[in-house]
Design a protein around this motif. Structure first.
Motif, PDB file in Angstrom:
ATOM      1  N   LEU A   1       0.833  -1.200   0.000  1.00 41.39           N
ATOM      2  CA  LEU A   1       0.000   0.000   0.000  1.00 41.39           C
ATOM      3  C   LEU A   1       0.871   1.254   0.000  1.00 41.39           C
ATOM      4  CD1 LEU A   1      -2.698   1.461   0.156  1.00 41.39           C
ATOM      5  CD2 LEU A   1      -2.648   1.110   2.645  1.00 41.39           C
ATOM      6  N   ARG A   2       1.904   1.242   0.804  1.00 42.84           N
ATOM      7  CA  ARG A   2       2.808   2.404   0.853  1.00 42.84           C
ATOM      8  C   ARG A   2       3.457   2.652  -0.505  1.00 42.84           C
ATOM      9  NH1 ARG A   2       5.602   5.978   3.758  1.00 42.84           N
ATOM     10  NH2 ARG A   2       7.863   5.909   3.774  1.00 42.84           N
ATOM     11  N   TRP A   3       3.853   1.596  -1.175  1.00 44.28           N
ATOM     12  CA  TRP A   3       4.451   1.759  -2.506  1.00 44.28           C
ATOM     13  C   TRP A   3       3.447   2.349  -3.489  1.00 44.28           C
ATOM     14  CZ3 TRP A   3       9.069   1.933  -4.713  1.00 44.28           C
ATOM     15  CH2 TRP A   3      10.156   1.550  -3.942  1.00 44.28           C
ATOM     16  N   GLU A   4       2.219   1.883  -3.437  1.00 39.54           N
ATOM     17  CA  GLU A   4       1.214   2.359  -4.391  1.00 39.54           C
ATOM     18  C   GLU A   4       0.676   3.747  -4.072  1.00 39.54           C
ATOM     19  OE1 GLU A   4       0.477   1.184  -7.325  1.00 39.54           O
ATOM     20  OE2 GLU A   4       1.821  -0.494  -6.980  1.00 39.54           O
ATOM     21  N   THR A   5       0.921   4.259  -2.872  1.00 39.16           N
ATOM     22  CA  THR A   5       0.385   5.572  -2.509  1.00 39.16           C
ATOM     23  C   THR A   5       1.461   6.630  -2.277  1.00 39.16           C
ATOM     24  OG1 THR A   5       0.291   4.919  -0.171  1.00 39.16           O
ATOM     25  CG2 THR A   5      -1.721   4.620  -1.489  1.00 39.16           C
ATOM     26  N   GLU A   6       2.700   6.221  -2.020  1.00 40.16           N
ATOM     27  CA  GLU A   6       3.733   7.201  -1.703  1.00 40.16           C
ATOM     28  C   GLU A   6       5.059   6.990  -2.416  1.00 40.16           C
ATOM     29  OE1 GLU A   6       4.313   8.066   2.450  1.00 40.16           O
ATOM     30  OE2 GLU A   6       2.257   7.461   2.897  1.00 40.16           O
ATOM     31  N   ARG A   7       5.523   5.775  -2.466  1.00 39.98           N
ATOM     32  CA  ARG A   7       6.893   5.524  -2.906  1.00 39.98           C
ATOM     33  C   ARG A   7       7.044   5.438  -4.433  1.00 39.98           C
ATOM     34  NH1 ARG A   7      10.855   6.293  -0.059  1.00 39.98           N
ATOM     35  NH2 ARG A   7      11.920   4.390  -0.557  1.00 39.98           N
ATOM     36  N   ARG A   8       6.105   4.815  -5.095  1.00 43.21           N
ATOM     37  CA  ARG A   8       6.177   4.666  -6.550  1.00 43.21           C
ATOM     38  C   ARG A   8       5.905   6.023  -7.211  1.00 43.21           C
ATOM     39  NH1 ARG A   8       5.856  -0.103  -8.589  1.00 43.21           N
ATOM     40  NH2 ARG A   8       4.542  -0.961  -6.955  1.00 43.21           N
ATOM     41  N   PRO A   9       6.601   6.334  -8.303  1.00 38.81           N
ATOM     42  CA  PRO A   9       6.299   7.597  -9.006  1.00 38.81           C
ATOM     43  C   PRO A   9       4.808   7.665  -9.352  1.00 38.81           C
ATOM     44  CG  PRO A   9       8.250   6.566  -9.928  1.00 38.81           C
ATOM     45  CD  PRO A   9       7.664   5.578  -8.959  1.00 38.81           C
ATOM     46  N   GLU A  10       4.238   8.809  -9.153  1.00 40.45           N
ATOM     47  CA  GLU A  10       2.778   8.970  -9.294  1.00 40.45           C
ATOM     48  C   GLU A  10       2.211   8.426 -10.600  1.00 40.45           C
ATOM     49  OE1 GLU A  10      -0.624  12.191  -8.177  1.00 40.45           O
ATOM     50  OE2 GLU A  10       1.454  12.576  -7.647  1.00 40.45           O
TER      51      GLU A  10
END
Length: 127
Positions: free
Chosen positions: A33-42
């Protein structure tokens, strides 16, 4: 070891390992979830994955709220659950105490343990 003792031990061990596995799953879903909402480029984020991970977190916490093993003497599953919940709270991922009075009370009490106080999450980290 008698058959009854073995059954009781296996049942307690199974409950502890099940709760530990659930805590591991909470962490896996939280990281995704963190990757899909914060860490991965938008532009590369995929909302259905974030929504699915949020549902997994919510349903897992609902399961723990109903689990009678939450009141058992402390075991590895409880430690794993408390640390997973502390990390979810630190990362401001979906609120897990709201609407779950039993889990909330258990978690707040567990946070008072010296081991939890000495290993509090703080500051900005890279994950």
């Amino acid at each position: 070891m008698t058959s009854m003792m073995r059954t009781r031990f296996c049942g307690a061990r199974r409950a502890a390992l099940r709760l530990q596995a659930l805590a591991h799953g909470l962490c896996d879903a939280g990281i995704a979830l963190r990757w899909e909402t914060e860490r991965r480029p938008e532009p590369l984020r995929y909302k259905p994955i974030a929504d699915g991970m949020t549902i997994k977190l919510i349903e897992s916490c609902d399961f723990v709220e109903r689990d009678p093993g939450l009141d058992d003497p402390i075991h590895i599953g409880h430690i794993a659950l408390a640390t997973a919940l502390a990390w979810l709270e630190f990362r401001r991922l979906p609120e897990f105490c709201q609407g779950r009075p039993r889990l909330s009370h258990w978690y707040r009490a567990f946070l008072q343990r010296p081991s939890m106080q000495k290993t509090d999450y703080a500051g900005e980290t890279h994950d």
